[in-house]
Write an enzyme that holds these catalytic residues in place. Sequence first.
Site, PDB file in Angstrom:
ATOM      1  N   HIS A 272      -3.762  -1.966   4.500  1.00  0.00           N
ATOM      2  CA  HIS A 272      -2.892  -3.124   4.699  1.00  0.00           C
ATOM      3  C   HIS A 272      -3.381  -4.327   3.936  1.00  0.00           C
ATOM      4  O   HIS A 272      -3.109  -5.462   4.302  1.00  0.00           O
ATOM      5  CB  HIS A 272      -2.739  -3.467   6.185  1.00  0.00           C
ATOM      6  CG  HIS A 272      -2.042  -2.396   6.952  1.00  0.00           C
ATOM      7  ND1 HIS A 272      -2.689  -1.315   7.474  1.00  0.00           N
ATOM      8  CD2 HIS A 272      -0.730  -2.232   7.261  1.00  0.00           C
ATOM      9  CE1 HIS A 272      -1.826  -0.522   8.081  1.00  0.00           C
ATOM     10  NE2 HIS A 272      -0.626  -1.054   7.963  1.00  0.00           N
TER      11      HIS A 272
ATOM     12  N   ASP B 277       0.822  -1.213   0.000  1.00  0.00           N
ATOM     13  CA  ASP B 277       0.000   0.000   0.000  1.00  0.00           C
ATOM     14  C   ASP B 277       0.857   1.265   0.000  1.00  0.00           C
ATOM     15  O   ASP B 277       0.427   2.301  -0.477  1.00  0.00           O
ATOM     16  CB  ASP B 277      -0.908   0.010   1.229  1.00  0.00           C
ATOM     17  CG  ASP B 277      -1.803  -1.208   1.251  1.00  0.00           C
ATOM     18  OD1 ASP B 277      -2.938  -1.110   0.786  1.00  0.00           O
ATOM     19  OD2 ASP B 277      -1.343  -2.289   1.698  1.00  0.00           O
TER      20      ASP B 277
ATOM     21  N   ILE C 120       3.725   1.673  -1.435  1.00  0.00           N
ATOM     22  CA  ILE C 120       4.569   1.832  -2.613  1.00  0.00           C
ATOM     23  C   ILE C 120       4.128   3.049  -3.416  1.00  0.00           C
ATOM     24  O   ILE C 120       4.885   3.593  -4.208  1.00  0.00           O
ATOM     25  CB  ILE C 120       4.562   0.551  -3.466  1.00  0.00           C
ATOM     26  CG1 ILE C 120       5.893   0.420  -4.196  1.00  0.00           C
ATOM     27  CG2 ILE C 120       3.418   0.514  -4.463  1.00  0.00           C
ATOM     28  CD1 ILE C 120       6.214  -0.964  -4.617  1.00  0.00           C
TER      29      ILE C 120
END
Length: 803
Positions: A592, A550, A552
Site C-alpha cells: 500500500h 500497487d 496496477i
Amino acid sequence: MQIETPTKISISFEDFKTEVLKDYKIAVTSRECSLLGRREVLTGKAKFGIFGDGKEIPQLALAKAFKNGDFRSGYYRDQTFMMAIGALSIENFFAGLYADSSIGNEPMSAGRQMGGHFGTHSLNEDGSWKNLMQQKNSSADTSPTASQMPRLLGLAQASKIYRNVDGINAEKFSENGNEIAWGTIGNASTSEGHFWETINAAGVLQVPMVISVWDDEYGISVHARHQTTKENISEILKGFQRDEENKGYEIIVVNGWDYPALIEAYEKAAEIARELHVPVLIHVRELTQPQGHSTSGSQERYKNEDRLAWEREFDCNVKFREWVIQNNFSTREELESIDQEIKKQVRDGKKTAWIAYTQPMIKKQKELLPLLENAAKNSDKKDAILSLRNELSEIKDPIKKEILMAARKSLHYLIGSKNDAKKQLIAWIDAYTSGSQRDFSSNLYSESNQNALSVKEVKPTYSNEAREVDARIILRDNFDKIFETHPETLIFGEDTGKIGDVNQGLEGLQNKYGSLRVADTGIRETTILGQGIGMAMRGLRPIAEIQYLDYILYALQTMSDDLATLQYRTKGKQKAPLIVRTRGHRLEGIWHSGSPMGALVHLLRGIHILVPRNMTKAAGFYNTLLEGDEPALVIECLNGYRLKEKLPNNFGEFRTPIGVVETIKEGTDITLVSYGSTLRLVEEAARDLEEVGIHAEIIDVQSLLPLDINKDIVKSVAKTNRLLVIDEDVPGGASAYILQNILEVQNAYLHLDSKPQTLTAKAHRPSYGTDGDYFSKPSAEDIFEKIYSIMNESAPEKFPALK
Ligand SMILES: Cc1ncc(C[n+]2csc(CCOP(=O)(O)OP(=O)(O)O)c2C)c(N)n1
Ligand SMILES: [Mg+2]
C-alpha cells in the site's frame, strides 16, 4: 422452388445458392492466400506467416450475423472473417505479410504488425471519429494470447451503456445499444487468466458479447489434455449456463465444418445477445490446421499420422465443398473452375501487392545509384563506394534498409571531403531517413489537434472567503461537475460505486448519476482496464479506477500491450482515450505504498503518466484529459486525501497542463526535482535548509510521460548549477529516467558544478509502519543531509561537514 434454409428465412433456392457460392469463393480465396502466403515466407519474400487455414467456415457464419456498428475483438486466425466483411482484400493480405508500411496498401497496421493482425479504421485523417454505425468494426489485434479478452468486455459493455444511460450523443456509435462485440480466441488461449476473468465479468454484467472458441485441439504443439480440464471448454463452462432462475450465458456447441449448423448457431447467438444483452459462448469444435500453427516449425513433429489423416478428412473447406455438391448448389466441375479462377485471382493479387510494396523502393534505389557514382568520382575511396553502389544495383527488390545502408556506408567513406556530390548525398539520406522514420515511429501519441498536450492551462480560481477543506472534497466536487456536464463519462472500479471510492472522492455520486455511471466492479483489475479500453473505443469517456497503484500490476499487461500500443499499432486509426485513475506512493506496507514509477514509465510509452502532488492538481488533470483524445494514468497521492486544500470555485473548468513542470519554490543553490507525495518532504527539507543558508529551488515535474516538454528544468540548473532528483521509486527507477532527460535531452551537464545525483527509496519494497517507512523511503532528514553534503563538497568552508 422454396427450401427451408438454415437461416430459417424462407428465401428462394437461387438466392440461397448465390449466397452459398459467394461463401464458397471467400473460403477458397482465403485458403489460397494461406497456401501462397506460406510459400512467400519459405521463399524469403516475407519473414513470418500465421494464417487462418482450417478456420474458414465458422468465420463465414460469424460474418453473416455481424452487423454495421458491431465490433470484433479477435486474434490472428480471422482472415476469412475480415475478407467476408469486406475489410481485407487479397492485396491487403499480402501487403501485411510483406510488412508494407503504406497504410493504403496495408490498412490493418501499415506494416507495424505481423500479418494476421487485423483492424479497421475508426478515425478520420484528422483523428476525429468516423461513423462507426456505418461500418463493420474490428478492434486492432494484439499478439499476446487472450489479450483481446479484456477489451472485448468493454466493447460489449458500451452497448449496455448506450442502451441504458440517457443524454449521450450516440449517433456515430450505437443504436439503442443493439451492437454486439464478437470475440474470437483459440482453444489453448482459454487457459489464460484473461479469458476466465472476462467470462465471469461478462456474465455478471450481462453484456452483448459473443465469444467464439476456435478449437483445433492444439496450442502450437501442446495438446488440449495439457490445456483444458476435461479437454473441453464448453463442458467445464456449463456452470455459467443461464437458466430460469439465474442470469448467465448461453453456451452453444457446434462443429466447425458444419456450414448450416454454424449459420444457425451464429444466428441464434446474435439474436440472444443483440436483443437481450445476454453473453454467448460458441464452442466451435473439430477445427484443423492444414499447414500447422505458423511458418515456424512443422506439425508433423507433434501430430501423429491418425490425427493428420483426420484433419485432412475434416478440413472445413473440404467438408463445405462436399456439402455444396451434395445439396446441388453446384457441381464438381463448376467448383473446379471456380477454384482455378480464384487461384489465378490470388496469384494476381499477390503480384499486385508485391509490386505496390517494392515499386517505391526500386524508385529510391534508382535515385541513389547516380548519387553514389558522383560521390565516388570525387573521392579517394572511389572503389569502396562503387562496390557498395554495384552491390545495391544488383538487388532486384531492395528494401529501405539495404538502400540506406549503401548510402550511409558510402558517406562514411567520405569523411573529411567537401563537395557538391557529398552534399547531395547527405540531403538525399536525410530526406529518405526522416520520411521513412515516420513510417515506423509516428502516432505513439495522438497527432490530432485534440491531443492532450495542446489543451491549455486554466488555473483554479478562489472566492475571497474560500475555505480549506479535506482534499478529497475537491475531487468529489470536480467529478460531480464532470458527470453533470459530460454524459458520456463514467467511472467504475472496486468500491467506486456505493461508497464512492475508498477515500470518498466520489461520495454520493452514485445516487446522483446512477449505478451504471458510478459503478462497483468485481476484484479484477485486468478487465476493469479492458472495460475502459473497449468503451473508450466506442466513443464513451470511461474512467477506470484501480484501487491502489500497487495493484496496477494486475492490469499492466493490458495497459502495456493493448492500451499503450493502440494508436501506434494502427498508425493512428484507432484510439481509446481512457483515463485510469489510481492512488499510490507513500502510505503503509509493502502493498500500500509502492511507487514503481520507473517500471510504469518504461512499460507505458503511449500513455500519459501524471503524478499530481495534490487533489486540485489531480482534478485539473481530469479536466484536461477530458478535453483531449488520449489515454492517461493519473496517480493521486494516497496520503493526501485528508490534507487541507483551498476550495476552488471553477470546478470542471480548471485544467492542469500536461508535460509542464512547476517551480514551487525558488532558490539559487541547487535544483531539486521531484513529484507526488515526496514533494512535501522536499519542501520540509528545503525550509530547514534555508535555516543553514542553503536556498534550494524545487520543481514539481507533475507529469512523467511526457516529461518537461518546455525544457524548463535546465533553465533552473543553469541558475543553480547543481541538481538532485528525489523520488520514492527504487534506485535507478524513475529518478534515473528523469536524470537522463535533464542531462541528455536538456543538456544540463553543461551547467553543472557538482555531480548530478538521485535520492530514492531503498531497493526493497517499503516496510510496514512508521519506522518501516522511515527506513525504506527518503525522509526529510535524508533529503536535508544529501543536499547539505552536495553543498559541503562544493563549499566546505561555508558549509562545514555535518559529521
Ligand atoms: C502470452 C503469450 N504466450 C505465448 C504466446 C505464443 N503463442 C502464440 S500462439 C500460441 C498458441 C495459441 O493456441 P490457440 O489459442 O489454441 O490458438 P490457435 O493458434 O491454435 O488457433 C502460443 C503459445 C503468445 N503469443 N502470447
Ligand atoms: Mg488451438
